[in-house]
Scaffold this motif. Structure first.
Motif, PDB file in Angstrom:
ATOM      1  N   GLU A   1       0.835  -1.212   0.000  1.00 51.66           N
ATOM      2  CA  GLU A   1       0.000   0.000   0.000  1.00 51.66           C
ATOM      3  C   GLU A   1       0.862   1.251   0.000  1.00 51.66           C
ATOM      4  OE1 GLU A   1      -4.006  -1.435   2.414  1.00 51.66           O
ATOM      5  OE2 GLU A   1      -2.226  -0.847   3.554  1.00 51.66           O
ATOM      6  N   ALA A   2       1.914   1.243   0.804  1.00 48.87           N
ATOM      7  CA  ALA A   2       2.805   2.404   0.874  1.00 48.87           C
ATOM      8  C   ALA A   2       3.456   2.671  -0.480  1.00 48.87           C
ATOM      9  CB  ALA A   2       3.869   2.187   1.944  1.00 48.87           C
ATOM     10  N   GLN A   3       3.823   1.608  -1.169  1.00 50.20           N
ATOM     11  CA  GLN A   3       4.459   1.745  -2.478  1.00 50.20           C
ATOM     12  C   GLN A   3       3.508   2.401  -3.477  1.00 50.20           C
ATOM     13  OE1 GLN A   3       5.665  -2.006  -4.166  1.00 50.20           O
ATOM     14  NE2 GLN A   3       7.247  -1.050  -5.421  1.00 50.20           N
ATOM     15  N   GLN A   4       2.226   2.135  -3.364  1.00 50.64           N
ATOM     16  CA  GLN A   4       1.242   2.742  -4.264  1.00 50.64           C
ATOM     17  C   GLN A   4       0.769   4.104  -3.759  1.00 50.64           C
ATOM     18  OE1 GLN A   4      -1.733  -0.353  -4.271  1.00 50.64           O
ATOM     19  NE2 GLN A   4      -0.856  -1.337  -6.085  1.00 50.64           N
ATOM     20  N   PHE A   5       0.719   4.258  -2.434  1.00 51.52           N
ATOM     21  CA  PHE A   5       0.171   5.471  -1.831  1.00 51.52           C
ATOM     22  C   PHE A   5       1.102   6.672  -1.971  1.00 51.52           C
ATOM     23  CE2 PHE A   5      -0.228   8.318   1.829  1.00 51.52           C
ATOM     24  CZ  PHE A   5      -1.567   8.674   1.748  1.00 51.52           C
ATOM     25  N   PHE A   6       2.390   6.491  -1.688  1.00 45.53           N
ATOM     26  CA  PHE A   6       3.275   7.651  -1.586  1.00 45.53           C
ATOM     27  C   PHE A   6       3.570   8.372  -2.906  1.00 45.53           C
ATOM     28  CE2 PHE A   6       3.794   6.100   2.719  1.00 45.53           C
ATOM     29  CZ  PHE A   6       3.531   7.288   3.381  1.00 45.53           C
ATOM     30  N   PRO A   7       3.572   7.724  -4.057  1.00 45.13           N
ATOM     31  CA  PRO A   7       3.657   8.524  -5.290  1.00 45.13           C
ATOM     32  C   PRO A   7       2.439   9.453  -5.444  1.00 45.13           C
ATOM     33  CG  PRO A   7       4.310   6.281  -5.752  1.00 45.13           C
ATOM     34  CD  PRO A   7       3.767   6.295  -4.336  1.00 45.13           C
ATOM     35  N   LEU A   8       1.255   8.964  -5.072  1.00 42.59           N
ATOM     36  CA  LEU A   8       0.068   9.819  -5.088  1.00 42.59           C
ATOM     37  C   LEU A   8       0.203  10.947  -4.072  1.00 42.59           C
ATOM     38  CD1 LEU A   8      -2.906   7.281  -5.325  1.00 42.59           C
ATOM     39  CD2 LEU A   8      -2.197   8.951  -7.042  1.00 42.59           C
ATOM     40  N   TYR A   9       0.691  10.576  -2.894  1.00 42.63           N
ATOM     41  CA  TYR A   9       0.885  11.572  -1.839  1.00 42.63           C
ATOM     42  C   TYR A   9       1.843  12.668  -2.311  1.00 42.63           C
ATOM     43  CZ  TYR A   9       2.863  13.886   2.162  1.00 42.63           C
ATOM     44  OH  TYR A   9       3.313  14.858   3.012  1.00 42.63           O
ATOM     45  N   ASN A  10       2.928  12.289  -2.987  1.00 40.37           N
ATOM     46  CA  ASN A  10       3.888  13.277  -3.479  1.00 40.37           C
ATOM     47  C   ASN A  10       3.250  14.219  -4.491  1.00 40.37           C
ATOM     48  OD1 ASN A  10       5.934  12.268  -1.845  1.00 40.37           O
ATOM     49  ND2 ASN A  10       6.675  10.875  -3.424  1.00 40.37           N
ATOM     50  N   GLU A  11       2.403  13.693  -5.376  1.00 38.39           N
ATOM     51  CA  GLU A  11       1.664  14.547  -6.327  1.00 38.39           C
ATOM     52  C   GLU A  11       0.762  15.516  -5.570  1.00 38.39           C
ATOM     53  OE1 GLU A  11      -0.701  12.281  -9.043  1.00 38.39           O
ATOM     54  OE2 GLU A  11       0.995  11.042  -9.677  1.00 38.39           O
ATOM     55  N   TYR A  12       0.029  14.971  -4.610  1.00 38.77           N
ATOM     56  CA  TYR A  12      -0.895  15.767  -3.788  1.00 38.77           C
ATOM     57  C   TYR A  12      -0.141  16.894  -3.083  1.00 38.77           C
ATOM     58  CZ  TYR A  12      -3.220  16.711   0.712  1.00 38.77           C
ATOM     59  OH  TYR A  12      -3.745  17.310   1.828  1.00 38.77           O
ATOM     60  N   SER A  13       0.960  16.524  -2.452  1.00 36.06           N
ATOM     61  CA  SER A  13       1.750  17.495  -1.702  1.00 36.06           C
ATOM     62  C   SER A  13       2.283  18.596  -2.617  1.00 36.06           C
ATOM     63  CB  SER A  13       2.903  16.765  -1.014  1.00 36.06           C
ATOM     64  OG  SER A  13       3.626  17.628  -0.201  1.00 36.06           O
ATOM     65  N   GLN A  14       2.798  18.222  -3.781  1.00 36.19           N
ATOM     66  CA  GLN A  14       3.326  19.208  -4.719  1.00 36.19           C
ATOM     67  C   GLN A  14       2.221  20.129  -5.233  1.00 36.19           C
ATOM     68  OE1 GLN A  14       6.662  19.779  -5.507  1.00 36.19           O
ATOM     69  NE2 GLN A  14       5.712  21.622  -6.294  1.00 36.19           N
ATOM     70  N   THR A  15       1.057  19.578  -5.501  1.00 37.94           N
ATOM     71  CA  THR A  15      -0.066  20.390  -5.969  1.00 37.94           C
ATOM     72  C   THR A  15      -0.455  21.424  -4.916  1.00 37.94           C
ATOM     73  OG1 THR A  15      -0.865  18.544  -7.303  1.00 37.94           O
ATOM     74  CG2 THR A  15      -2.438  20.303  -6.852  1.00 37.94           C
ATOM     75  N   LEU A  16      -0.521  21.001  -3.657  1.00 36.40           N
ATOM     76  CA  LEU A  16      -0.852  21.949  -2.591  1.00 36.40           C
ATOM     77  C   LEU A  16       0.236  23.012  -2.432  1.00 36.40           C
ATOM     78  CD1 LEU A  16      -2.518  19.879   0.263  1.00 36.40           C
ATOM     79  CD2 LEU A  16      -3.591  21.352  -1.434  1.00 36.40           C
ATOM     80  N   TRP A  17       1.505  22.617  -2.532  1.00 35.16           N
ATOM     81  CA  TRP A  17       2.593  23.591  -2.447  1.00 35.16           C
ATOM     82  C   TRP A  17       2.449  24.641  -3.550  1.00 35.16           C
ATOM     83  CZ3 TRP A  17       5.839  25.111   1.077  1.00 35.16           C
ATOM     84  CH2 TRP A  17       6.260  24.237   2.076  1.00 35.16           C
ATOM     85  N   ASP A  18       2.124  24.194  -4.749  1.00 35.25           N
ATOM     86  CA  ASP A  18       1.977  25.127  -5.868  1.00 35.25           C
ATOM     87  C   ASP A  18       0.843  26.123  -5.606  1.00 35.25           C
ATOM     88  OD1 ASP A  18       4.054  23.800  -7.123  1.00 35.25           O
ATOM     89  OD2 ASP A  18       2.745  22.669  -8.471  1.00 35.25           O
ATOM     90  N   ILE A  19      -0.269  25.630  -5.084  1.00 35.65           N
ATOM     91  CA  ILE A  19      -1.398  26.519  -4.777  1.00 35.65           C
ATOM     92  C   ILE A  19      -1.009  27.513  -3.699  1.00 35.65           C
ATOM     93  CG2 ILE A  19      -3.718  26.622  -3.780  1.00 35.65           C
ATOM     94  CD1 ILE A  19      -4.253  23.900  -5.177  1.00 35.65           C
ATOM     95  N   ARG A  20      -0.323  27.040  -2.670  1.00 36.25           N
ATOM     96  CA  ARG A  20       0.064  27.927  -1.557  1.00 36.25           C
ATOM     97  C   ARG A  20       1.091  28.967  -1.999  1.00 36.25           C
ATOM     98  NH1 ARG A  20      -0.134  22.817   2.470  1.00 36.25           N
ATOM     99  NH2 ARG A  20      -2.390  22.884   2.761  1.00 36.25           N
TER     100      ARG A  20
END
Length: 139
Positions: A51-70
């Motif tokens: 699950e971690a192997q599949q989850f964290f690439p998504l998490y990294n996308e999510y995190s980068q998207t939020l950073w860009d908005i902020r």
């Protein structure tokens, strides 16, 4: 005269070196916090290695998207973000909510609905944990 030029070059070299070292330290601190956050999320959500192997690439996308908005919220202004000469902060907040909804659905495909929703609580708990630890270090 020769001594002054040499002195200036040495001073310039050490100035550049110390600035570069400072940036490297900041990057290392940020990476250490990110690693701690990943470990915290993994533990709190009870992610299996798969699950971690599949989850964290998504998490990294999510995190980068939020950073860009902020960053955009702090520095720039998208088209039509001004009303009566002032920035519409709610527009940025709405973007963040939309991103969170979008990624909750993506996370749910990997870890299920309950843990996908719990992720946002765990993320907030980590921020609070980090804030408290920084406060304790300052004391």
């Amino acid at each position: 005269m020769m001594f002054k030029k040499k002195y200036i070059w040495i001073t310039l070299f050490f100035s550049i070196f110390s600035i570069a070292l400072s940036f490297a330290q900041d990057k290392n601190r940020f990476q250490a916090i990110e690693n701690e956050k990943i470990a915290y999320i993994t533990k709190e959500l009870g992610l299996t290695p798969r699950e971690a192997q599949q989850f964290f690439p998504l998490y990294n996308e999510y995190s980068q998207t939020l950073w860009d908005i902020r960053k955009e919220k702090l520095n720039g202004t998208p088209k039509n973000s001004f009303r009566n000469g002032s920035r519409d902060i709610l527009q940025y907040d709405a973007k963040e909510v939309e991103v969170k909804k979008e990624y909750r659905a993506k996370f749910a495909k990997v870890i299920g609905n309950a843990r996908a929703s719990q992720f946002f609580e765990v993320e907030q708990e980590f921020r609070e944990h980090l804030y408290k630890s920084l406060q304790n270090r300052r004391k």
